[in-house]
Design a protein around this motif. Sequence first.
Motif, PDB file in Angstrom:
ATOM      1  N   ARG A  62      93.143  64.429  27.946  1.00  0.00           N
ATOM      2  CA  ARG A  62      92.088  63.846  28.721  1.00  0.00           C
ATOM      3  C   ARG A  62      90.792  64.893  29.660  1.00  0.00           C
ATOM      4  NH1 ARG A  62      93.864  58.804  30.686  1.00  0.00           N
ATOM      5  NH2 ARG A  62      91.745  58.487  31.366  1.00  0.00           N
ATOM      6  N   TYR A  63      90.932  66.106  29.130  1.00  0.00           N
ATOM      7  CA  TYR A  63      90.156  67.020  29.998  1.00  0.00           C
ATOM      8  C   TYR A  63      88.746  66.595  29.834  1.00  0.00           C
ATOM      9  CZ  TYR A  63      88.182  69.643  26.151  1.00  0.00           C
ATOM     10  OH  TYR A  63      87.284  69.846  25.097  1.00  0.00           O
ATOM     11  N   GLN A  64      88.230  66.204  28.724  1.00  0.00           N
ATOM     12  CA  GLN A  64      86.826  65.652  28.744  1.00  0.00           C
ATOM     13  C   GLN A  64      86.458  64.608  29.773  1.00  0.00           C
ATOM     14  OE1 GLN A  64      86.893  64.848  24.313  1.00  0.00           O
ATOM     15  NE2 GLN A  64      85.560  66.782  24.024  1.00  0.00           N
ATOM     16  N   ASP A  65      87.233  63.654  29.700  1.00  0.00           N
ATOM     17  CA  ASP A  65      87.075  62.741  30.891  1.00  0.00           C
ATOM     18  C   ASP A  65      87.130  63.350  32.419  1.00  0.00           C
ATOM     19  OD1 ASP A  65      86.708  60.627  28.687  1.00  0.00           O
ATOM     20  OD2 ASP A  65      88.749  60.029  28.919  1.00  0.00           O
ATOM     21  N   ALA A  68      84.074  65.470  33.043  1.00  0.00           N
ATOM     22  CA  ALA A  68      83.100  64.800  33.192  1.00  0.00           C
ATOM     23  C   ALA A  68      82.910  63.882  34.484  1.00  0.00           C
ATOM     24  CB  ALA A  68      82.560  63.850  32.063  1.00  0.00           C
ATOM     25  N   ALA A  69      83.963  63.535  34.948  1.00  0.00           N
ATOM     26  CA  ALA A  69      84.137  62.730  36.262  1.00  0.00           C
ATOM     27  C   ALA A  69      83.848  63.923  37.509  1.00  0.00           C
ATOM     28  CB  ALA A  69      85.529  62.045  36.466  1.00  0.00           C
ATOM     29  N   GLU A  70      84.348  65.015  37.277  1.00  0.00           N
ATOM     30  CA  GLU A  70      84.228  66.133  38.257  1.00  0.00           C
ATOM     31  C   GLU A  70      82.753  66.401  38.518  1.00  0.00           C
ATOM     32  OE1 GLU A  70      86.320  67.665  40.468  1.00  0.00           O
ATOM     33  OE2 GLU A  70      87.893  66.009  39.853  1.00  0.00           O
ATOM     34  N   ASP A  73      80.288  63.724  39.881  1.00  0.00           N
ATOM     35  CA  ASP A  73      80.512  63.768  41.296  1.00  0.00           C
ATOM     36  C   ASP A  73      79.410  64.367  42.119  1.00  0.00           C
ATOM     37  OD1 ASP A  73      82.708  61.937  41.530  1.00  0.00           O
ATOM     38  OD2 ASP A  73      84.177  63.551  42.087  1.00  0.00           O
ATOM     39  N   TRP A  74      78.948  65.325  41.464  1.00  0.00           N
ATOM     40  CA  TRP A  74      77.945  66.120  42.126  1.00  0.00           C
ATOM     41  C   TRP A  74      76.548  66.011  41.360  1.00  0.00           C
ATOM     42  CZ3 TRP A  74      79.289  68.379  46.574  1.00  0.00           C
ATOM     43  CH2 TRP A  74      80.609  68.337  46.835  1.00  0.00           C
ATOM     44  N   CYS A  75      76.574  65.855  39.997  1.00  0.00           N
ATOM     45  CA  CYS A  75      75.266  65.628  39.465  1.00  0.00           C
ATOM     46  C   CYS A  75      75.447  64.534  38.201  1.00  0.00           C
ATOM     47  CB  CYS A  75      75.074  67.226  38.937  1.00  0.00           C
ATOM     48  SG  CYS A  75      73.696  67.441  38.002  1.00  0.00           S
ATOM     49  N   GLU A  76      74.385  63.850  38.353  1.00  0.00           N
ATOM     50  CA  GLU A  76      74.301  62.892  37.273  1.00  0.00           C
ATOM     51  C   GLU A  76      73.665  63.245  35.939  1.00  0.00           C
ATOM     52  OE1 GLU A  76      73.215  59.219  38.870  1.00  0.00           O
ATOM     53  OE2 GLU A  76      74.743  58.942  40.386  1.00  0.00           O
ATOM     54  N   ASP A  77      72.786  64.211  36.317  1.00  0.00           N
ATOM     55  CA  ASP A  77      71.975  64.729  35.121  1.00  0.00           C
ATOM     56  C   ASP A  77      72.829  65.565  34.113  1.00  0.00           C
ATOM     57  OD1 ASP A  77      70.234  65.765  33.445  1.00  0.00           O
ATOM     58  OD2 ASP A  77      68.586  66.429  34.895  1.00  0.00           O
ATOM     59  N   GLU A  78      73.163  64.928  33.057  1.00  0.00           N
ATOM     60  CA  GLU A  78      73.855  65.616  32.189  1.00  0.00           C
ATOM     61  C   GLU A  78      73.260  66.909  31.505  1.00  0.00           C
ATOM     62  OE1 GLU A  78      76.035  63.345  29.164  1.00  0.00           O
ATOM     63  OE2 GLU A  78      75.975  61.446  30.598  1.00  0.00           O
ATOM     64  N   ILE A 117      80.481  56.224  36.943  1.00  0.00           N
ATOM     65  CA  ILE A 117      79.221  56.219  36.983  1.00  0.00           C
ATOM     66  C   ILE A 117      78.648  55.984  35.728  1.00  0.00           C
ATOM     67  CG2 ILE A 117      77.279  57.673  37.632  1.00  0.00           C
ATOM     68  CD1 ILE A 117      79.340  58.989  39.399  1.00  0.00           C
ATOM     69  N   THR A 118      77.581  55.267  35.677  1.00  0.00           N
ATOM     70  CA  THR A 118      76.924  55.260  34.373  1.00  0.00           C
ATOM     71  C   THR A 118      75.805  55.990  34.274  1.00  0.00           C
ATOM     72  OG1 THR A 118      76.947  52.553  34.339  1.00  0.00           O
ATOM     73  CG2 THR A 118      75.240  53.733  32.982  1.00  0.00           C
TER      74      THR A 118
END
Length: 120
Positions: A62-65, A68-70, A73-78, A117-118
């Motif tokens: 599950r590390y990818q999920d 990504a969640a971590e 939390d700080w930055c929505e810009d992938e 978050i979307t």
Amino acid sequence: MYEVNRSVFLLVPLDPFWIWLQNLPNIDLDELSLEMLQQDANAYLTSACEDIDDLWVEIEERYQDIFAAELADWCEDENLWPAINLEIFKSWFGIKISTVVTDLAQEELAREAFVPITLN
């Protein structure tokens, strides 16, 4: 006191995560330090695991999920995220594991569905 049918791990931010965080645009970290993040690390419950090796399997599946969640939390810009791979995940976060979770509270456990978050 009740034993809960879950295992738990703490995801402790390390220096590479903190450096990434400090380099994000438009983020105010004046009241925050790496030590503060580490003292209040996010906890993740997993299915109950018999031993530490089983829990590591859960984390690695599950590390990818989790990563990504971590980041989200700080930055929505992938575009500002690092590559999400297991090697970077393990270098950015320390992991403290416990296969047994004991609930000391008297009230029943409550659950809410996680709403991610979307991201674009």
